[in-house]
Design a protein around this motif. Structure first.
Motif, PDB file in Angstrom:
ATOM      1  N   HIS A 264      -8.846 -10.040  47.231  1.00  0.00           N
ATOM      2  CA  HIS A 264      -7.773 -11.032  47.226  1.00  0.00           C
ATOM      3  C   HIS A 264      -6.741 -10.796  48.327  1.00  0.00           C
ATOM      4  O   HIS A 264      -5.796 -11.575  48.460  1.00  0.00           O
ATOM      5  CB  HIS A 264      -7.050 -11.021  45.871  1.00  0.00           C
ATOM      6  N   ILE A 265      -6.913  -9.742  49.102  1.00  0.00           N
ATOM      7  CA  ILE A 265      -5.925  -9.367  50.112  1.00  0.00           C
ATOM      8  C   ILE A 265      -6.456  -9.723  51.491  1.00  0.00           C
ATOM      9  O   ILE A 265      -7.518  -9.246  51.905  1.00  0.00           O
ATOM     10  CB  ILE A 265      -5.614  -7.864  50.026  1.00  0.00           C
TER      11      ILE A 265
ATOM     12  N   SER B 205      -8.189   1.054  42.023  1.00  0.00           N
ATOM     13  CA  SER B 205      -8.037  -0.384  42.250  1.00  0.00           C
ATOM     14  C   SER B 205      -9.333  -1.076  41.876  1.00  0.00           C
ATOM     15  O   SER B 205     -10.409  -0.691  42.352  1.00  0.00           O
ATOM     16  CB  SER B 205      -7.697  -0.670  43.720  1.00  0.00           C
TER      17      SER B 205
ATOM     18  N   ALA C 187      -9.322  -6.094  43.268  1.00  0.00           N
ATOM     19  CA  ALA C 187      -8.093  -6.565  43.895  1.00  0.00           C
ATOM     20  C   ALA C 187      -8.243  -6.744  45.397  1.00  0.00           C
ATOM     21  O   ALA C 187      -7.661  -7.665  45.975  1.00  0.00           O
ATOM     22  CB  ALA C 187      -6.953  -5.584  43.606  1.00  0.00           C
TER      23      ALA C 187
ATOM     24  N   ALA D  92      -4.405  -2.825  53.745  1.00  0.00           N
ATOM     25  CA  ALA D  92      -4.194  -2.285  52.400  1.00  0.00           C
ATOM     26  C   ALA D  92      -4.796  -0.887  52.281  1.00  0.00           C
ATOM     27  O   ALA D  92      -4.185   0.020  51.702  1.00  0.00           O
ATOM     28  CB  ALA D  92      -4.804  -3.219  51.361  1.00  0.00           C
TER      29      ALA D  92
ATOM     30  N   ASP E   5       1.518  -4.840  41.759  1.00  0.00           N
ATOM     31  CA  ASP E   5       0.856  -6.138  41.778  1.00  0.00           C
ATOM     32  C   ASP E   5       1.853  -7.164  42.304  1.00  0.00           C
ATOM     33  O   ASP E   5       3.073  -6.939  42.262  1.00  0.00           O
ATOM     34  CB  ASP E   5       0.365  -6.536  40.388  1.00  0.00           C
ATOM     35  N   THR E   6       1.335  -8.287  42.787  1.00  0.00           N
ATOM     36  CA  THR E   6       2.209  -9.349  43.294  1.00  0.00           C
ATOM     37  C   THR E   6       2.397 -10.485  42.296  1.00  0.00           C
ATOM     38  O   THR E   6       3.111 -11.438  42.591  1.00  0.00           O
ATOM     39  CB  THR E   6       1.647  -9.930  44.607  1.00  0.00           C
ATOM     40  N   SER E   7       1.762 -10.398  41.120  1.00  0.00           N
ATOM     41  CA  SER E   7       1.850 -11.470  40.129  1.00  0.00           C
ATOM     42  C   SER E   7       2.916 -11.145  39.079  1.00  0.00           C
ATOM     43  O   SER E   7       2.716 -10.247  38.244  1.00  0.00           O
ATOM     44  CB  SER E   7       0.503 -11.673  39.434  1.00  0.00           C
TER      45      SER E   7
ATOM     46  N   ASP F 116     -15.146  -3.227  43.523  1.00  0.00           N
ATOM     47  CA  ASP F 116     -15.007  -4.605  43.990  1.00  0.00           C
ATOM     48  C   ASP F 116     -16.381  -5.230  44.191  1.00  0.00           C
ATOM     49  O   ASP F 116     -17.410  -4.609  43.897  1.00  0.00           O
ATOM     50  CB  ASP F 116     -14.182  -4.670  45.280  1.00  0.00           C
TER      51      ASP F 116
ATOM     52  N   GLY G 248      -2.991  -3.402  42.628  1.00  0.00           N
ATOM     53  CA  GLY G 248      -3.525  -4.677  42.176  1.00  0.00           C
ATOM     54  C   GLY G 248      -3.800  -4.577  40.695  1.00  0.00           C
ATOM     55  O   GLY G 248      -4.834  -5.028  40.193  1.00  0.00           O
ATOM     56  N   CYS G 249      -2.835  -4.006  39.976  1.00  0.00           N
ATOM     57  CA  CYS G 249      -3.054  -3.548  38.602  1.00  0.00           C
ATOM     58  C   CYS G 249      -3.247  -4.670  37.598  1.00  0.00           C
ATOM     59  O   CYS G 249      -3.777  -4.447  36.519  1.00  0.00           O
ATOM     60  CB  CYS G 249      -1.889  -2.663  38.170  1.00  0.00           C
ATOM     61  N   GLY G 250      -2.786  -5.896  37.909  1.00  0.00           N
ATOM     62  CA  GLY G 250      -2.863  -6.955  36.915  1.00  0.00           C
ATOM     63  C   GLY G 250      -2.072  -6.584  35.677  1.00  0.00           C
ATOM     64  O   GLY G 250      -0.883  -6.275  35.745  1.00  0.00           O
TER      65      GLY G 250
END
Length: 227
Positions: free
Chosen positions: A125-126, A119, A122, A132, A72-74, A150, A50-52
């Motif tokens: 958001h999952i 992490s 992140a 995960a 990351d997914t973005s 988090d 979820g590194c951004g």
């Protein structure tokens, strides 16, 4: 699939609240790395999940010549990261970094190949947070270390602030995590929880503009047994 972070990626690192969280988290990471990796991270594999824009992984790379895996997914966030890597003065940093766009489960890395996974902000958001954590456990070598930061439980107002400031991001799947529930979850997956404590108090406006306080936790856990 649309990129919920696309509009914010270019200015993501400029937000002072987010920068303060990152600095506080990295301070905890550095202490844990010094304590649990006596010979440092040189030659080891480090995963930034979820590194951004890759802030945490790049912080670690500045201190240690490690192999970096960014996930990351973005697409927009990863585009910023790729720009940072292209501009990096260290050829080793560019050559030893793998940037993966997509879910952790599709990361092209063998099981039990990661020495350290970090992490920050992140996991909430999952949707399948347990899944995960299970995937992270599978990627870690026996004795490998997970360092996670988090939100502690909050009332849902944390992500509602996007309307009044630039620190908000898309709606979350979880309004933080209960630490003892998280501890039990990690232990069920074969982690030994070494440290679980608050590490930062984030103050920011909610949707009404009122400044609220949101405590964050730091988790350090070893991959203690086979799963």
């Amino acid at each position: 699939m649309s990129d919920a972070f696309a509009a914010k990626a270019a200015q993501w690192d400029a937000n002072p609240l987010r920068a303060a969280v990152g600095q506080a988290f990295h301070a905890q990471v550095r202490l844990a790395v010094a304590e649990y990796f006596a010979d440092g991270l040189a030659g080891r594999t480090v995963l930034d999940f979820g590194c951004g824009t890759g802030v945490q992984g790049l912080h670690l790379a500045a201190d240690n010549p490690a192999r970096l895996l960014f996930v990351d997914t973005s697409p927009a966030m990863l585009e910023v990261l790729r720009g940072k890597l292209a501009d990096a003065q260290s050829p080793q940093m560019r050559e030893c970094a793998l940037v993966h766009e997509g879910p952790l489960e599709a990361l092209p890395a063998p099981a039990a190949s990661v020495d350290l996974a970090v992490s920050l902000m992140a996991l909430h958001h999952i949707e399948d947070a347990h899944g995960a954590l299970r995937s992270l456990r599978g990627l870690l070598k026996p004795g490998g270390l997970l360092l996670l930061g988090d939100l502690l439980p909050e009332d849902g107002s944390f992500h509602a602030s996007a309307a009044v400031d630039s620190s908000g991001d898309p709606p979350a799947e979880h309004n933080g995590f209960d630490p003892e529930t998280l501890r039990t979850d990690c232990e069920s997956l074969g982690f030994a929880v070494l440290r679980l404590l608050p590490f930062h108090l984030l103050r920011k406006p909610d949707a009404t503009g009122a400044v609220r306080e949101y405590p964050l936790f730091f988790l350090a856990a070893r991959a203690a047994r086979a799963v």
